[in-house]
Structure formats: C-alpha cells, structure tokens
Design a protein around this motif. Structure first.
Motif, PDB file in Angstrom:
ATOM      1  N   LYS A 276       0.817  -1.230   0.000  1.00 50.63           N
ATOM      2  CA  LYS A 276       0.000   0.000   0.000  1.00 50.63           C
ATOM      3  C   LYS A 276       0.840   1.264   0.000  1.00 50.63           C
ATOM      4  CE  LYS A 276      -3.715  -2.321  -0.246  1.00 50.63           C
ATOM      5  NZ  LYS A 276      -4.242  -2.479  -1.623  1.00 50.63           N
ATOM      6  N   ASP A 277       2.145   1.124   0.197  1.00 48.41           N
ATOM      7  CA  ASP A 277       3.036   2.291   0.177  1.00 48.41           C
ATOM      8  C   ASP A 277       3.447   2.670  -1.240  1.00 48.41           C
ATOM      9  OD1 ASP A 277       3.178   1.961   2.971  1.00 48.41           O
ATOM     10  OD2 ASP A 277       4.922   0.626   2.796  1.00 48.41           O
ATOM     11  N   LEU A 278       3.132   1.827  -2.215  1.00 46.45           N
ATOM     12  CA  LEU A 278       3.832   1.925  -3.498  1.00 46.45           C
ATOM     13  C   LEU A 278       3.023   2.585  -4.617  1.00 46.45           C
ATOM     14  CD1 LEU A 278       5.275  -1.726  -3.479  1.00 46.45           C
ATOM     15  CD2 LEU A 278       6.328   0.352  -2.534  1.00 46.45           C
ATOM     16  N   ILE A 279       3.749   3.275  -5.471  1.00 44.15           N
ATOM     17  CA  ILE A 279       3.190   3.800  -6.729  1.00 44.15           C
ATOM     18  C   ILE A 279       4.086   3.278  -7.849  1.00 44.15           C
ATOM     19  CG2 ILE A 279       2.717   5.869  -8.120  1.00 44.15           C
ATOM     20  CD1 ILE A 279       2.307   7.456  -5.574  1.00 44.15           C
ATOM     21  N   TYR A 280       3.469   2.734  -8.891  1.00 43.18           N
ATOM     22  CA  TYR A 280       4.256   2.199 -10.007  1.00 43.18           C
ATOM     23  C   TYR A 280       4.224   3.165 -11.196  1.00 43.18           C
ATOM     24  CZ  TYR A 280       6.151  -1.050 -13.421  1.00 43.18           C
ATOM     25  OH  TYR A 280       6.940  -1.641 -14.369  1.00 43.18           O
ATOM     26  N   PRO A 281       5.382   3.622 -11.677  1.00 46.34           N
ATOM     27  CA  PRO A 281       5.407   4.525 -12.834  1.00 46.34           C
ATOM     28  C   PRO A 281       5.321   3.742 -14.153  1.00 46.34           C
ATOM     29  CG  PRO A 281       7.452   4.656 -11.517  1.00 46.34           C
ATOM     30  CD  PRO A 281       6.737   3.408 -11.132  1.00 46.34           C
ATOM     31  N   ILE A 282       4.514   4.254 -15.084  1.00 45.45           N
ATOM     32  CA  ILE A 282       4.449   3.610 -16.412  1.00 45.45           C
ATOM     33  C   ILE A 282       4.704   4.639 -17.513  1.00 45.45           C
ATOM     34  CG2 ILE A 282       2.876   1.784 -15.668  1.00 45.45           C
ATOM     35  CD1 ILE A 282       0.580   3.271 -16.983  1.00 45.45           C
ATOM     36  N   PHE A 283       5.225   4.149 -18.636  1.00 45.36           N
ATOM     37  CA  PHE A 283       5.544   4.997 -19.794  1.00 45.36           C
ATOM     38  C   PHE A 283       4.611   4.626 -20.935  1.00 45.36           C
ATOM     39  CE2 PHE A 283       9.470   4.626 -17.375  1.00 45.36           C
ATOM     40  CZ  PHE A 283       9.933   5.927 -17.345  1.00 45.36           C
ATOM     41  N   VAL A 284       3.785   5.579 -21.363  1.00 43.10           N
ATOM     42  CA  VAL A 284       2.852   5.259 -22.440  1.00 43.10           C
ATOM     43  C   VAL A 284       3.242   5.938 -23.747  1.00 43.10           C
ATOM     44  CG1 VAL A 284       0.909   4.682 -20.948  1.00 43.10           C
ATOM     45  CG2 VAL A 284       1.210   7.043 -21.684  1.00 43.10           C
ATOM     46  N   VAL A 285       2.965   5.220 -24.836  1.00 37.47           N
ATOM     47  CA  VAL A 285       3.296   5.714 -26.177  1.00 37.47           C
ATOM     48  C   VAL A 285       2.065   5.568 -27.078  1.00 37.47           C
ATOM     49  CG1 VAL A 285       5.740   5.100 -26.005  1.00 37.47           C
ATOM     50  CG2 VAL A 285       4.131   3.419 -26.899  1.00 37.47           C
ATOM     51  N   ALA A 286       2.112   6.239 -28.226  1.00 34.70           N
ATOM     52  CA  ALA A 286       1.032   6.114 -29.203  1.00 34.70           C
ATOM     53  C   ALA A 286       1.112   4.734 -29.866  1.00 34.70           C
ATOM     54  CB  ALA A 286       1.152   7.219 -30.237  1.00 34.70           C
ATOM     55  N   GLY A 287       0.013   4.351 -30.528  1.00 37.44           N
ATOM     56  CA  GLY A 287       0.007   3.085 -31.262  1.00 37.44           C
ATOM     57  C   GLY A 287      -0.796   2.034 -30.539  1.00 37.44           C
TER      58      GLY A 287
ATOM     59  N   ALA B  27      -1.700   2.660  -6.687  1.00 40.07           N
ATOM     60  CA  ALA B  27      -1.599   3.793  -7.629  1.00 40.07           C
ATOM     61  C   ALA B  27      -0.565   3.571  -8.716  1.00 40.07           C
ATOM     62  CB  ALA B  27      -1.242   5.066  -6.862  1.00 40.07           C
ATOM     63  N   VAL B  28      -0.816   4.228  -9.852  1.00 44.39           N
ATOM     64  CA  VAL B  28       0.186   4.311 -10.931  1.00 44.39           C
ATOM     65  C   VAL B  28       0.475   5.785 -11.215  1.00 44.39           C
ATOM     66  CG1 VAL B  28      -0.290   2.176 -12.192  1.00 44.39           C
ATOM     67  CG2 VAL B  28      -1.644   4.220 -12.700  1.00 44.39           C
ATOM     68  N   GLU B  29       1.692   6.051 -11.676  1.00 40.65           N
ATOM     69  CA  GLU B  29       2.004   7.398 -12.172  1.00 40.65           C
ATOM     70  C   GLU B  29       2.276   7.276 -13.664  1.00 40.65           C
ATOM     71  OE1 GLU B  29       4.724   9.818  -9.980  1.00 40.65           O
ATOM     72  OE2 GLU B  29       4.785  11.353 -11.535  1.00 40.65           O
ATOM     73  N   VAL B  30       1.591   8.116 -14.435  1.00 37.61           N
ATOM     74  CA  VAL B  30       1.653   7.968 -15.890  1.00 37.61           C
ATOM     75  C   VAL B  30       2.578   9.023 -16.507  1.00 37.61           C
ATOM     76  CG1 VAL B  30       0.303   7.870 -18.015  1.00 37.61           C
ATOM     77  CG2 VAL B  30      -0.720   7.112 -15.861  1.00 37.61           C
ATOM     78  N   PHE B  31       3.573   8.531 -17.269  1.00 37.69           N
ATOM     79  CA  PHE B  31       4.454   9.381 -18.072  1.00 37.69           C
ATOM     80  C   PHE B  31       4.171   9.072 -19.529  1.00 37.69           C
ATOM     81  CE2 PHE B  31       6.696   8.851 -14.088  1.00 37.69           C
ATOM     82  CZ  PHE B  31       7.154  10.129 -13.826  1.00 37.69           C
ATOM     83  N   GLY B  32       4.378  10.071 -20.406  1.00 34.72           N
ATOM     84  CA  GLY B  32       4.074   9.810 -21.798  1.00 34.72           C
ATOM     85  C   GLY B  32       5.152  10.264 -22.749  1.00 34.72           C
ATOM     86  N   LEU B  33       5.206   9.577 -23.894  1.00 36.08           N
ATOM     87  CA  LEU B  33       6.027  10.036 -25.007  1.00 36.08           C
ATOM     88  C   LEU B  33       5.063  10.509 -26.090  1.00 36.08           C
ATOM     89  CD1 LEU B  33       7.717   7.551 -23.581  1.00 36.08           C
ATOM     90  CD2 LEU B  33       9.277   8.083 -25.448  1.00 36.08           C
ATOM     91  N   PRO B  34       5.099  11.802 -26.407  1.00 33.98           N
ATOM     92  CA  PRO B  34       4.093  12.349 -27.312  1.00 33.98           C
ATOM     93  C   PRO B  34       4.387  12.024 -28.771  1.00 33.98           C
ATOM     94  CG  PRO B  34       5.665  14.041 -26.766  1.00 33.98           C
ATOM     95  CD  PRO B  34       6.083  12.820 -25.989  1.00 33.98           C
ATOM     96  N   GLU B  35       3.409  12.315 -29.628  1.00 32.63           N
ATOM     97  CA  GLU B  35       3.606  12.081 -31.062  1.00 32.63           C
ATOM     98  C   GLU B  35       4.318  13.234 -31.751  1.00 32.63           C
ATOM     99  OE1 GLU B  35       0.262   9.533 -33.002  1.00 32.63           O
ATOM    100  OE2 GLU B  35      -0.668  10.795 -31.446  1.00 32.63           O
ATOM    101  N   TYR B  36       4.290  14.404 -31.127  1.00 35.08           N
ATOM    102  CA  TYR B  36       5.034  15.541 -31.697  1.00 35.08           C
ATOM    103  C   TYR B  36       5.544  16.429 -30.574  1.00 35.08           C
ATOM    104  CZ  TYR B  36       0.730  18.167 -30.751  1.00 35.08           C
ATOM    105  OH  TYR B  36      -0.346  18.742 -30.134  1.00 35.08           O
ATOM    106  N   LYS B  37       6.626  17.140 -30.895  1.00 35.97           N
ATOM    107  CA  LYS B  37       7.195  18.100 -29.939  1.00 35.97           C
ATOM    108  C   LYS B  37       7.211  19.467 -30.605  1.00 35.97           C
ATOM    109  CE  LYS B  37      10.401  14.615 -28.089  1.00 35.97           C
ATOM    110  NZ  LYS B  37      11.025  14.442 -26.781  1.00 35.97           N
ATOM    111  N   ASP B  38       7.117  20.518 -29.798  1.00 41.68           N
ATOM    112  CA  ASP B  38       7.305  21.867 -30.330  1.00 41.68           C
ATOM    113  C   ASP B  38       7.982  22.737 -29.276  1.00 41.68           C
ATOM    114  OD1 ASP B  38       5.263  22.629 -28.575  1.00 41.68           O
ATOM    115  OD2 ASP B  38       3.702  22.537 -30.106  1.00 41.68           O
ATOM    116  N   GLU B  39       8.149  24.027 -29.572  1.00 34.55           N
ATOM    117  CA  GLU B  39       8.875  24.938 -28.672  1.00 34.55           C
ATOM    118  C   GLU B  39       8.260  25.022 -27.274  1.00 34.55           C
ATOM    119  OE1 GLU B  39      12.267  25.828 -29.848  1.00 34.55           O
ATOM    120  OE2 GLU B  39      11.552  27.448 -28.540  1.00 34.55           O
TER     121      GLU B  39
END
Ligand code: PBG
Ligand code: ZN
Length: 320
Positions: free
Chosen positions: A27-38, A73-85
């Motif tokens: 119950k102390d834990l949060i798992y980070p995940i990396f999500v991508v398109a597709g 809990a989970v913590e969600v990180f993402g890799l986007p489909e486009y980057k800009d300034e």
C-alpha cells in the motif's frame, strides 16, 4: 553477568517481527508507467530492464494487473507524437497520457492515477518550460503547466504531480484546477527535486534530455539541505497535498528532516538510476535482488517516507 542483551529480541523471526519498527507494505507503493502512441506496443526500455514502453491498450492490461496485486496507484508518463517549442502536446487530450489516464480510469476505476505534470518530454529543446533565450521563463511556464494539469484532471487523474521545479507552480495549478471545479484533485509536489545524475535512464526512456545545458537553473543543487526545507515550506503554503523528495537513496537525510518538520504525507521517488544500478548488479549476479530492494525500500520508510514511487513496485508486490 550482562543484564542488557539486545540479542534476546533477535533470536527468531517471530520475535524480530514483534519488535520491527518499520514494515514495508504494498500500500506504500506507486508504479510509474511509460505510455506511447500506437497499439499492441510493449517494448523493453534498454536502460531500465523489465520496464516497458506501452501503448494505451497494454497500459490498461498492466493497470489491471497492478490493481490485482494490491498496488494502490500508478504514475503515468508519456512520449508524445510531436514536440514543439512550448510542449503543446502535453495538454492535448489525444496524447498518450490523456488517453491512457482515461482508459485506465474506465477499466480500473479504483486505481489511483497520478499524472506527471512537466514539459520536457514535449518540448523540442527538452527543458521543463518555455524558453526565453537560454532561460526557462518561470511565469510563462506556469500558464502552460496549468493547462497540462487541467487536461490530466479532465482525463480522470486523481492526483497531479508537477515535476518541473518552477517557482509558484503549486498555487498556479491549484487555482487552475479549482477554477474548473477539480477541487478534489490532489497535488503531489515534486517539492524537493535535485538536479541529479540519477535521472539518466529515465531521460532515455522518456526522450526528455535537455538539448543544451542542464536543469541546474531550476532543479536543486544536491549540496543543499536547508534549501529543501524552504522549498517544502513554499509548497505547503501554496497548497500541496503531498510533498515528494527525489531522488530517494542519496537523500534520506532530507527525507528524515522533512518528515520531522511537516504534517502532510511525504513521498519519495526511487528514480530510474537507482533502479538501473540495482538491476544491473543483480543481472550480473553481484547482489541478491530481493534482499537489496527490500533493504532499500525499507530504509526509505525508516527515514520517514509514507509513499514510495518505484519501478520495483510490481516485484515487491509479488513478494509481499
Ligand atoms: C521530468 C521528470 C524526470 C523524472 C521524473 N519526471 C526527469 C528529469 O527531471 O530530468 C525522473 C524520474 C526518474 O529518473 O525515474 N521532469
Ligand atoms: Zn521536466
């Protein structure tokens, strides 16, 4: 004869467990995940063995497994489909994070979802905010962070976690959430985030390394400890619900100091570099993975952490 013999209480596991001061719980834990398109993507991250880039469908499957293991809990990180300034894909409702948050909330409503609020994965220059020359413009960045936090709340995040280290972001984000009636979305502040070499595997995983310079004009100098308390004070005054310290292992003195000072929950982020070092040594047979992970995470709790964000969460949940 000796009267005082501390060894008496160490004679067997039941005795030891009766006098144990700290217990690690799933119950102390949060798992980070990396999500991508597709779709149907599950690619191992080279610098983080056993961690994956997941498309939304696979992230949902993993979220079900996480919930079934009792991880709250989970913590969600993402890799986007486009980057800009300015990192505008960070608040796009069709970006992987927003889609994954919504899909996980729908499939596993009881799982707490934390959204990482930052811009470095989304900007072409890889800095955590809007540039003005080589300077990350603090107050202009706040306006963008507000959009990111609100978009994650709209997608269904229960907690937003700003990791950018701009000044004033907690009150800016609280105002923006409240203005949209998200009064019950919590803020877990990366209040004490050091400029650290331990983030390197994450930056590979999230494609978020700065393209010039470093993050030292906004993240903290690892030589400082009083400054950590200053950052915590500010974030508490601005309305942070949970205070996070990051990284964890080399900063347990800070965790302990913060724990003594405050009455709100303390979280630590057991970061990618800490994870990668343990995994690499274990894969080489130089250490016992389970023993080292248990010892490290217990030390974080002993220092005062209530919550541990860790890539080891699934392994630990399977042992406990
Ligand atoms: C983005 C962010 C970073 C981490 C979490 N959010 C990296 C950084 O600041 O460069 C690090 C997480 C990890 O190393 O596991 N601001
Ligand atoms: Zn960032």
């Amino acid at each position: 004869m000796l009267k005082l013999r501390p060894r008496r209480l160490r004679l067997n596991e039941n005795l030891r467990s009766m006098v144990r001061e700290t217990n690690l719980s799933v119950k102390d834990l949060i798992y980070p995940i990396f999500v991508v398109a597709g779709e149907n993507i599950r690619e191992e991250i080279p610098s983080m063995p056993d961690c994956y880039h997941l498309s939304v469908d696979n992230a949902v499957e993993l979220a079900k497994k996480i919930a079934a293991l009792g991880i709250p809990a989970v913590e969600v990180f993402g890799l986007p489909e486009y980057k800009d300034e300015i990192g505008s894909s960070a608040w796009n409702m069709n970006s992987p994070v927003q889609k994954a948050v919504a899909a996980i909330k729908k499939a596993v409503p009881e799982l707490v979802i934390v959204g990482d609020v930052c811009l470095c994965q989304y900007t072409t220059h890889g800095h955590c905010g809007k540039l003005c020359g080589n300077y990350v413009d603090n107050d202009e960045t706040l306006k963008l962070l507000q959009k990111v936090a609100v978009s994650q709340a709209e997608a269904g995040a229960d907690i937003v976690a700003p990791s950018d280290m701009m000044d004033g972001r907690i009150s800016a984000i609280r105002d923006a959430l409240d203005a949209k009636n998200f009064v019950n979305v919590s803020i877990m502040s990366y209040a004490v985030k050091y400029s650290s070499g331990y983030y390197a595997p994450f930056r590979d995983a999230a494609d978020s390394a700065p393209q010039f310079g470093d993050r030292k004009q906004y993240q903290m100098d690892f030589a400082n400890s009083r400054e950590a308390l200053k950052e915590v004070e500010l974030d508490l005054a601005e309305g942070a619900d949970i205070i996070m310290i990051k990284p964890a292992l080399a900063y347990l003195d800070i965790v302990s100091k913060v724990r003594e000072k405050i009455n709100r929950p303390v979280a630590v982020y057991n970061v990618s570099g800490e994870y990668a070092m343990v995994k690499a040594a274990a894969l080489n047979g130089w250490i016992d993975y389970k023993k080292i992970v248990t010892e490290n995470l217990t030390a974080m709790k002993r220092a005062g952490a209530d919550i541990i964000i860790t890539y080891h969460a699934i392994d630990v949940a399977e042992w406990l």
